[in-house]
Design a protein around this motif. Structure first.
Motif, PDB file in Angstrom:
ATOM      1  N   LEU A   1       7.773  12.109   1.022  1.00 34.05           N
ATOM      2  CA  LEU A   1       8.094  11.378  -0.208  1.00 34.05           C
ATOM      3  C   LEU A   1       7.070  11.635  -1.309  1.00 34.05           C
ATOM      4  CD1 LEU A   1       9.730   9.282  -1.802  1.00 34.05           C
ATOM      5  CD2 LEU A   1       8.400   7.514  -0.664  1.00 34.05           C
ATOM      6  N   ASN A   2       5.780  11.647  -0.944  1.00 32.20           N
ATOM      7  CA  ASN A   2       4.745  11.822  -1.971  1.00 32.20           C
ATOM      8  C   ASN A   2       4.707  13.220  -2.586  1.00 32.20           C
ATOM      9  OD1 ASN A   2       3.529  13.267   0.078  1.00 32.20           O
ATOM     10  ND2 ASN A   2       1.849  11.806   0.368  1.00 32.20           N
ATOM     11  N   GLN A   3       5.546  14.151  -2.063  1.00 34.35           N
ATOM     12  CA  GLN A   3       5.637  15.482  -2.669  1.00 34.35           C
ATOM     13  C   GLN A   3       6.808  15.607  -3.635  1.00 34.35           C
ATOM     14  OE1 GLN A   3       5.500  18.625   0.227  1.00 34.35           O
ATOM     15  NE2 GLN A   3       3.488  18.010   0.976  1.00 34.35           N
ATOM     16  N   VAL A   4       7.634  14.561  -3.713  1.00 31.40           N
ATOM     17  CA  VAL A   4       8.778  14.604  -4.641  1.00 31.40           C
ATOM     18  C   VAL A   4       8.766  13.442  -5.626  1.00 31.40           C
ATOM     19  CG1 VAL A   4      10.264  15.866  -3.037  1.00 31.40           C
ATOM     20  CG2 VAL A   4      10.347  13.372  -3.073  1.00 31.40           C
ATOM     21  N   ALA A   5       7.788  12.536  -5.472  1.00 29.45           N
ATOM     22  CA  ALA A   5       7.772  11.354  -6.330  1.00 29.45           C
ATOM     23  C   ALA A   5       6.369  10.777  -6.451  1.00 29.45           C
ATOM     24  CB  ALA A   5       8.702  10.288  -5.754  1.00 29.45           C
ATOM     25  N   ASN A   6       6.205   9.982  -7.495  1.00 28.72           N
ATOM     26  CA  ASN A   6       4.972   9.236  -7.678  1.00 28.72           C
ATOM     27  C   ASN A   6       5.171   7.876  -7.015  1.00 28.72           C
ATOM     28  OD1 ASN A   6       2.414   8.541  -8.667  1.00 28.72           O
ATOM     29  ND2 ASN A   6       3.342   7.515 -10.431  1.00 28.72           N
ATOM     30  N   VAL A   7       4.312   7.538  -6.055  1.00 30.40           N
ATOM     31  CA  VAL A   7       4.409   6.270  -5.347  1.00 30.40           C
ATOM     32  C   VAL A   7       3.235   5.407  -5.799  1.00 30.40           C
ATOM     33  CG1 VAL A   7       4.458   5.168  -3.080  1.00 30.40           C
ATOM     34  CG2 VAL A   7       5.433   7.450  -3.368  1.00 30.40           C
ATOM     35  N   ALA A   8       3.532   4.155  -6.186  1.00 33.24           N
ATOM     36  CA  ALA A   8       2.477   3.262  -6.676  1.00 33.24           C
ATOM     37  C   ALA A   8       2.660   1.852  -6.127  1.00 33.24           C
ATOM     38  CB  ALA A   8       2.499   3.234  -8.207  1.00 33.24           C
ATOM     39  N   ALA A   9       1.573   1.096  -6.150  1.00 30.55           N
ATOM     40  CA  ALA A   9       1.595  -0.311  -5.750  1.00 30.55           C
ATOM     41  C   ALA A   9       1.047  -1.121  -6.927  1.00 30.55           C
ATOM     42  CB  ALA A   9       0.755  -0.529  -4.498  1.00 30.55           C
ATOM     43  N   PRO A  10       1.902  -1.371  -7.953  1.00 31.02           N
ATOM     44  CA  PRO A  10       1.421  -2.049  -9.156  1.00 31.02           C
ATOM     45  C   PRO A  10       1.105  -3.535  -8.944  1.00 31.02           C
ATOM     46  CG  PRO A  10       3.779  -1.718  -9.282  1.00 31.02           C
ATOM     47  CD  PRO A  10       3.319  -1.025  -8.046  1.00 31.02           C
ATOM     48  N   GLU A  11       1.684  -4.122  -7.906  1.00 27.81           N
ATOM     49  CA  GLU A  11       1.454  -5.534  -7.599  1.00 27.81           C
ATOM     50  C   GLU A  11       1.238  -5.666  -6.094  1.00 27.81           C
ATOM     51  OE1 GLU A  11       4.760  -7.874  -9.008  1.00 27.81           O
ATOM     52  OE2 GLU A  11       4.860  -6.739 -10.877  1.00 27.81           O
ATOM     53  N   PRO A  12       0.610  -6.747  -5.652  1.00 33.11           N
ATOM     54  CA  PRO A  12       0.343  -6.914  -4.219  1.00 33.11           C
ATOM     55  C   PRO A  12       1.592  -6.945  -3.326  1.00 33.11           C
ATOM     56  CG  PRO A  12      -0.932  -8.484  -5.487  1.00 33.11           C
ATOM     57  CD  PRO A  12      -0.010  -7.801  -6.443  1.00 33.11           C
TER      58      PRO A  12
ATOM     59  N   ILE B   1      12.537   3.317  -8.524  1.00 34.44           N
ATOM     60  CA  ILE B   1      12.920   2.554  -7.333  1.00 34.44           C
ATOM     61  C   ILE B   1      11.836   1.516  -7.097  1.00 34.44           C
ATOM     62  CG2 ILE B   1      13.271   2.651  -4.843  1.00 34.44           C
ATOM     63  CD1 ILE B   1      14.360   5.503  -5.247  1.00 34.44           C
ATOM     64  N   ARG B   2      12.260   0.284  -6.984  1.00 27.03           N
ATOM     65  CA  ARG B   2      11.336  -0.812  -6.698  1.00 27.03           C
ATOM     66  C   ARG B   2      11.582  -1.289  -5.273  1.00 27.03           C
ATOM     67  NH1 ARG B   2      12.503  -1.311 -11.931  1.00 27.03           N
ATOM     68  NH2 ARG B   2      10.822  -1.736 -13.399  1.00 27.03           N
ATOM     69  N   ILE B   3      10.485  -1.547  -4.566  1.00 27.32           N
ATOM     70  CA  ILE B   3      10.596  -2.068  -3.204  1.00 27.32           C
ATOM     71  C   ILE B   3       9.760  -3.341  -3.112  1.00 27.32           C
ATOM     72  CG2 ILE B   3      10.245  -1.608  -0.759  1.00 27.32           C
ATOM     73  CD1 ILE B   3      10.268   1.371  -1.429  1.00 27.32           C
ATOM     74  N   PRO B   4      10.431  -4.491  -3.194  1.00 27.40           N
ATOM     75  CA  PRO B   4       9.673  -5.734  -3.005  1.00 27.40           C
ATOM     76  C   PRO B   4       9.334  -5.898  -1.521  1.00 27.40           C
ATOM     77  CG  PRO B   4      11.998  -6.198  -3.364  1.00 27.40           C
ATOM     78  CD  PRO B   4      11.825  -4.717  -3.485  1.00 27.40           C
ATOM     79  N   LEU B   5       8.126  -6.343  -1.238  1.00 29.66           N
ATOM     80  CA  LEU B   5       7.707  -6.533   0.144  1.00 29.66           C
ATOM     81  C   LEU B   5       7.784  -8.023   0.479  1.00 29.66           C
ATOM     82  CD1 LEU B   5       4.618  -4.166   0.315  1.00 29.66           C
ATOM     83  CD2 LEU B   5       6.935  -3.732   1.056  1.00 29.66           C
TER      84      LEU B   5
ATOM     85  N   THR C   1       0.859  -1.179   0.000  1.00 27.57           N
ATOM     86  CA  THR C   1       0.000   0.000   0.000  1.00 27.57           C
ATOM     87  C   THR C   1       0.899   1.233   0.000  1.00 27.57           C
ATOM     88  OG1 THR C   1      -1.626   1.283   1.231  1.00 27.57           O
ATOM     89  CG2 THR C   1      -0.247  -0.192   2.521  1.00 27.57           C
ATOM     90  N   THR C   2       0.532   2.212  -0.800  1.00 29.93           N
ATOM     91  CA  THR C   2       1.359   3.416  -0.905  1.00 29.93           C
ATOM     92  C   THR C   2       1.408   4.177   0.412  1.00 29.93           C
ATOM     93  OG1 THR C   2      -0.504   4.719  -1.718  1.00 29.93           O
ATOM     94  CG2 THR C   2       0.900   3.677  -3.369  1.00 29.93           C
ATOM     95  N   ALA C   3       0.383   4.029   1.253  1.00 31.21           N
ATOM     96  CA  ALA C   3       0.347   4.711   2.552  1.00 31.21           C
ATOM     97  C   ALA C   3       1.494   4.260   3.450  1.00 31.21           C
ATOM     98  CB  ALA C   3      -0.988   4.455   3.245  1.00 31.21           C
ATOM     99  N   LEU C   4       2.054   3.102   3.159  1.00 29.87           N
ATOM    100  CA  LEU C   4       3.167   2.574   3.937  1.00 29.87           C
ATOM    101  C   LEU C   4       4.339   3.561   3.964  1.00 29.87           C
ATOM    102  CD1 LEU C   4       4.141   0.021   5.432  1.00 29.87           C
ATOM    103  CD2 LEU C   4       4.984  -0.819   3.261  1.00 29.87           C
ATOM    104  N   LEU C   5       4.477   4.347   2.895  1.00 30.61           N
ATOM    105  CA  LEU C   5       5.603   5.280   2.775  1.00 30.61           C
ATOM    106  C   LEU C   5       5.225   6.725   3.124  1.00 30.61           C
ATOM    107  CD1 LEU C   5       7.069   3.853  -0.562  1.00 30.61           C
ATOM    108  CD2 LEU C   5       7.832   3.387   1.769  1.00 30.61           C
TER     109      LEU C   5
END
Length: 173
Positions: free
Chosen positions: A57-68, A104-108, A39-43
């Motif tokens: 972070l959300n004011q300098v970048a686009n944060v997305a959760a394209p996969e679960p 930047i990719r962040i695998p959970l 979830t993008t709220a995590l960041l």
């Protein structure tokens, strides 16, 4: 309307507003606690050193959760890639970002049982902070109870007076 009615309404309205804000704050904090799903709220609480100040972070970048199980971050200014990566590593989220020069990719990874228990404790802590924020002082309670009781007594008196007046009207020959 008695003079205390607006005051009472303000006390009740103010208490309700304060409690609503506390509940909303707790919900926002809950959204920053990691679950098994991306979830993008995590960041939301990650702050990045950018343009001479710390920014969300959300004011300098686009944060997305394209996969679960994946979050992606695309800074609007590529010069901030390293700063964003550093901010994520410095956060206590336990996430490991990978930077390909554009994104930047962040695998959970799956949560361990121990980590789940730690996160449950964090959620309980947020909830307790919310309960404390909702606290109404004893003085406020007593003041409001007095106002409510006085308002109630005034209305009962008005009803009693109206009953007497109507009785007198009916009994008038």
């Amino acid at each position: 309307m008695t003079p205390t009615t607006p005051l009472l309404a303000d006390h009740v309205k103010q208490a309700k507003h304060s409690m609503d804000k506390a509940v909303d704050a707790v919900k926002r904090e809950f959204s920053t606690v990691r679950t098994g799903k991306a979830t993008t709220a995590l960041l939301d609480l990650v702050r990045v050193e950018a343009y001479g100040s710390e920014m969300p972070l959300n004011q300098v970048a686009n944060v997305a959760a394209p996969e679960p199980k994946l979050l992606t971050i695309q800074p609007w200014d590529k010069a901030l890639l390293k700063a964003v990566e550093k901010a994520i590593l410095a956060s206590d989220l336990g996430l490991t970002p990978s930077n390909d020069g554009n994104l930047i990719r962040i695998p959970l990874p799956p949560l361990t049982e121990e980590r789940r228990r730690e996160l449950v404790k964090v959620v309980h802590k947020f909830a307790e902070e919310g309960r404390v924020a909702e606290h109404v002082s004893e003085d406020e309670k007593k003041h409001t109870e007095k106002d409510v009781q006085k308002l109630h007594d005034d209305h009962l008196r008005q009803v009693d007076e109206a009953v007497k007046a109507k009785e007198a009207e009916i009994m008038e020959v």
